[in-house]
Design an enzyme around this catalytic site. Sequence first.
Site, PDB file in Angstrom:
ATOM      1  N   CYS A   1       0.567  -1.514  -0.189  1.00 24.28           N
ATOM      2  CA  CYS A   1       0.136  -0.147  -0.101  1.00 24.28           C
ATOM      3  C   CYS A   1       1.043   0.799   0.163  1.00 24.28           C
ATOM      4  O   CYS A   1       0.370   2.488  -0.573  1.00 24.28           O
ATOM      5  CB  CYS A   1      -0.891  -0.064   1.005  1.00 24.28           C
ATOM      6  SG  CYS A   1       0.294  -0.094   2.816  1.00 24.28           S
TER       7      CYS A   1
ATOM      8  N   PHE B   1      -8.482  -6.395   1.402  1.00 23.84           N
ATOM      9  CA  PHE B   1      -7.921  -6.520   0.257  1.00 23.84           C
ATOM     10  C   PHE B   1      -8.928  -6.165  -1.467  1.00 23.84           C
ATOM     11  O   PHE B   1     -10.228  -6.850  -1.544  1.00 23.84           O
ATOM     12  CB  PHE B   1      -6.878  -6.818   0.043  1.00 23.84           C
ATOM     13  CG  PHE B   1      -5.195  -6.661   0.711  1.00 23.84           C
ATOM     14  CD1 PHE B   1      -5.964  -5.478   1.965  1.00 23.84           C
ATOM     15  CD2 PHE B   1      -4.443  -7.394   0.842  1.00 23.84           C
ATOM     16  CE1 PHE B   1      -4.663  -5.664   2.404  1.00 23.84           C
ATOM     17  CE2 PHE B   1      -3.259  -7.338   1.449  1.00 23.84           C
ATOM     18  CZ  PHE B   1      -3.029  -6.529   2.635  1.00 23.84           C
TER      19      PHE B   1
ATOM     20  N   HIS C   1      -4.969   6.475   3.564  1.00 22.81           N
ATOM     21  CA  HIS C   1      -5.075   4.763   2.864  1.00 22.81           C
ATOM     22  C   HIS C   1      -6.317   3.916   3.977  1.00 22.81           C
ATOM     23  O   HIS C   1      -6.040   4.365   5.235  1.00 22.81           O
ATOM     24  CB  HIS C   1      -3.649   4.350   3.181  1.00 22.81           C
ATOM     25  CG  HIS C   1      -3.532   3.135   2.912  1.00 22.81           C
ATOM     26  ND1 HIS C   1      -3.851   2.639   0.894  1.00 22.81           N
ATOM     27  CD2 HIS C   1      -3.008   1.489   2.349  1.00 22.81           C
ATOM     28  CE1 HIS C   1      -4.425   1.558   1.146  1.00 22.81           C
ATOM     29  NE2 HIS C   1      -3.255   0.805   2.134  1.00 22.81           N
TER      30      HIS C   1
ATOM     31  N   ASN D   1      -9.880  -2.291   0.504  1.00 21.74           N
ATOM     32  CA  ASN D   1      -8.685  -1.587   1.398  1.00 21.74           C
ATOM     33  C   ASN D   1      -7.510  -1.511   0.040  1.00 21.74           C
ATOM     34  O   ASN D   1      -7.631  -2.490  -0.500  1.00 21.74           O
ATOM     35  CB  ASN D   1      -7.617  -2.914   2.085  1.00 21.74           C
ATOM     36  CG  ASN D   1      -6.540  -2.390   2.315  1.00 21.74           C
ATOM     37  OD1 ASN D   1      -5.900  -1.578   1.108  1.00 21.74           O
ATOM     38  ND2 ASN D   1      -5.298  -2.609   3.319  1.00 21.74           N
TER      39      ASN D   1
HETATM   40  C1  CAA Z   1      -1.054  -3.797   1.687  1.00 22.66           C
HETATM   41  C2  CAA Z   1      -0.201  -2.792   2.576  1.00 22.66           C
HETATM   42  O1  CAA Z   1       0.950  -3.480   2.109  1.00 22.66           O
HETATM   43  C3  CAA Z   1      -0.433  -2.552   3.358  1.00 22.66           C
HETATM   44  C4  CAA Z   1      -2.024  -2.429   4.393  1.00 22.66           C
HETATM   45  O2  CAA Z   1      -2.541  -1.852   3.739  1.00 22.66           O
HETATM   46  S1  CAA Z   1      -1.674  -3.463   4.605  1.00 22.66           S
HETATM   47  C5  CAA Z   1      -2.854  -3.965   5.307  1.00 22.66           C
HETATM   48  C6  CAA Z   1      -3.201  -3.264   7.343  1.00 22.66           C
HETATM   49  N1  CAA Z   1      -4.222  -3.506   7.403  1.00 22.66           N
HETATM   50  C7  CAA Z   1      -4.234  -4.311   8.967  1.00 22.66           C
HETATM   51  O3  CAA Z   1      -3.226  -4.422   9.804  1.00 22.66           O
HETATM   52  C8  CAA Z   1      -6.123  -4.965   9.243  1.00 22.66           C
HETATM   53  C9  CAA Z   1      -6.011  -3.963  10.775  1.00 22.66           C
HETATM   54  N2  CAA Z   1      -6.982  -4.606  11.737  1.00 22.66           N
HETATM   55  C10 CAA Z   1      -8.302  -4.572  11.036  1.00 22.66           C
HETATM   56  O4  CAA Z   1      -8.382  -3.534  10.708  1.00 22.66           O
HETATM   57  C11 CAA Z   1      -9.619  -5.066  12.253  1.00 22.66           C
HETATM   58  O5  CAA Z   1      -8.800  -5.957  13.247  1.00 22.66           O
HETATM   59  C12 CAA Z   1     -10.373  -6.115  11.310  1.00 22.66           C
HETATM   60  C13 CAA Z   1     -10.833  -4.923  10.067  1.00 22.66           C
HETATM   61  C14 CAA Z   1      -9.218  -7.224   9.958  1.00 22.66           C
HETATM   62  C15 CAA Z   1     -11.323  -6.403  11.599  1.00 22.66           C
HETATM   63  O6  CAA Z   1     -11.651  -5.948  12.820  1.00 22.66           O
HETATM   64  P1  CAA Z   1     -12.950  -6.363  14.141  1.00 22.66           P
HETATM   65  O7  CAA Z   1     -14.300  -7.127  13.155  1.00 22.66           O
HETATM   66  O8  CAA Z   1     -13.011  -5.555  14.947  1.00 22.66           O
HETATM   67  O9  CAA Z   1     -12.490  -7.672  14.878  1.00 22.66           O
HETATM   68  P2  CAA Z   1     -10.781  -8.089  15.433  1.00 22.66           P
HETATM   69  O10 CAA Z   1     -11.269  -8.089  17.007  1.00 22.66           O
HETATM   70  O11 CAA Z   1      -9.638  -6.631  15.450  1.00 22.66           O
HETATM   71  O12 CAA Z   1     -10.897  -8.827  14.951  1.00 22.66           O
HETATM   72  C16 CAA Z   1     -11.643 -10.513  14.087  1.00 22.66           C
HETATM   73  C17 CAA Z   1     -10.634 -11.490  15.453  1.00 22.66           C
HETATM   74  O13 CAA Z   1      -9.355 -11.503  13.567  1.00 22.66           O
HETATM   75  C18 CAA Z   1      -7.916 -11.718  14.590  1.00 22.66           C
HETATM   76  N3  CAA Z   1      -7.216 -11.073  14.042  1.00 22.66           N
HETATM   77  C19 CAA Z   1      -7.098  -9.527  12.586  1.00 22.66           C
HETATM   78  N4  CAA Z   1      -6.171  -9.212  13.389  1.00 22.66           N
HETATM   79  C20 CAA Z   1      -5.261 -10.028  12.721  1.00 22.66           C
HETATM   80  C21 CAA Z   1      -4.461 -10.529  12.432  1.00 22.66           C
HETATM   81  N5  CAA Z   1      -3.618  -9.534  11.700  1.00 22.66           N
HETATM   82  N6  CAA Z   1      -3.449 -11.730  12.154  1.00 22.66           N
HETATM   83  C22 CAA Z   1      -4.524 -12.121  12.911  1.00 22.66           C
HETATM   84  N7  CAA Z   1      -5.465 -12.644  13.805  1.00 22.66           N
HETATM   85  C23 CAA Z   1      -5.943 -11.405  13.293  1.00 22.66           C
HETATM   86  C24 CAA Z   1      -7.991 -11.002  16.021  1.00 22.66           C
HETATM   87  O14 CAA Z   1      -7.431 -11.666  16.768  1.00 22.66           O
HETATM   88  C25 CAA Z   1      -9.360 -11.513  16.225  1.00 22.66           C
HETATM   89  O15 CAA Z   1     -10.034 -12.859  16.752  1.00 22.66           O
HETATM   90  P3  CAA Z   1     -10.091 -14.049  17.849  1.00 22.66           P
HETATM   91  O16 CAA Z   1     -12.385 -13.205  17.869  1.00 22.66           O
HETATM   92  O17 CAA Z   1      -9.884 -15.056  17.885  1.00 22.66           O
HETATM   93  O18 CAA Z   1      -8.909 -12.705  19.219  1.00 22.66           O
END
Ligand code: CAA
Length: 323
Positions: free
Chosen positions: A137, A188, A276, A309
């Site tokens: 990203c 994504f 982003h 995303n």
């Molecule tokens: C492409 C690129 O190079 C750049 C990028 O953009 S990379 C992407 C960056 N984005 C991220 O890192 C995502 C950030 N996370 C989020 O926005 C939110 O966690 C989400 C939308 C994915 C889910 O949100 P939510 O619905 O509130 O649930 P949330 O409680 O956070 O997570 C649900 C479950 O997924 C798990 N989980 C979330 N992120 C995780 C991860 N990165 N790895 C493993 N497990 C994960 C949580 O631990 C949870 O599991 P449990 O129920 O067993 O505890």
Amino acid sequence: MAAYKHERAVGLATVLAIGKANPPTAYHQQRIHKVKSPICFSRLPTLNTRTPSRPNSFEFVIIRVSSRDIAIREVPRLAEKAAIQALEEWGQPRSQITHVVFATTSGVNMPGADLTLTRLLGLNPNINRIMLYQQGCFGGATVLRVAKDLAENNKGARVLTVVSELTSVTFRAPDEEYFDNLVASAIFGDGAACLIIGSDPVPKVERPHFEIHWSGETILPESDGAIDGRLTEGGLIFHLRKDVPKLISRNILPIFNKPVEVAGSPSWNEVFWCVHPGGRAILDEVEKTLNLKPEKLSATRNVLHDFGNINDLVEMRRFFTQY
Ligand SMILES: CC(=O)CC(=O)SCCNC(=O)CCNC(=O)[C@H](O)C(C)(C)COP(=O)(O)OP(=O)(O)OC[C@H]1O[C@@H](n2cnc3c(N)ncnc32)[C@H](O)[C@@H]1OP(=O)(O)O
């Protein structure tokens, strides 16, 4: 004989035109487990509103790298659609494009997507091309930074600046060992965006949307392995640490001081900028840390909701449309 003198532009780089494209086929997450395609297989859990839920049962199937060849063909085609839109908006002959800067994380091939796009658009074969693979990203900001440098340091440069992504390269069935890969598959999105960047717009002919005042980057402390991708026989295996949203919010303030200083505004709510759409948790953290009014991230949240995303350049188009 007079010595060759390199001429630089006088003004800042500007965004002269914007185009965007998304693939024509869209499957709702509720239906995706029923879709049959060479890259979509086995059972996927139902994903509600881009929230990953753990599957009751799963099969993990290694995807042949050849399935990923779709990206070699389709990444430049999607870019072409976005570029045609930008070129039409710009309204000048294609022969005036001097550079192509292209970023994608969706595959690696040689010669690259930049060459295919140049041919598809019938651009001058002498054009200067820069291909950036595997930026993630970060690609959107990187192409803008490179294009700004090119536009300001080469008088008359008109830079076709493109990002095109198809997330089929990271899309795979769930595996309990790689739960973070499911997060990537869930959030994504696919899309392409194209900006034409140039300095010193021709009065009454070119109508710039924005001036680009500053661009920069930094490496966050403790970010080793936070977002990690490896190209393997099974495609691009993606790893996301769970603490990515906190990592960003812990470090955001010192990093953002410089652009605020350049913009000459003390308030994040007044500066023209966008985030982003990395994931809902990231946006919540940014909003809280910078004390933003809810409307400040509304364009970003809409993009995340509608497309997932997706690259920041696509978001810029949406942001511009809203203002
Ligand atoms: C492409 C690129 O190079 C750049 C990028 O953009 S990379 C992407 C960056 N984005 C991220 O890192 C995502 C950030 N996370 C989020 O926005 C939110 O966690 C989400 C939308 C994915 C889910 O949100 P939510 O619905 O509130 O649930 P949330 O409680 O956070 O997570 C649900 C479950 O997924 C798990 N989980 C979330 N992120 C995780 C991860 N990165 N790895 C493993 N497990 C994960 C949580 O631990 C949870 O599991 P449990 O129920 O067993 O505890």
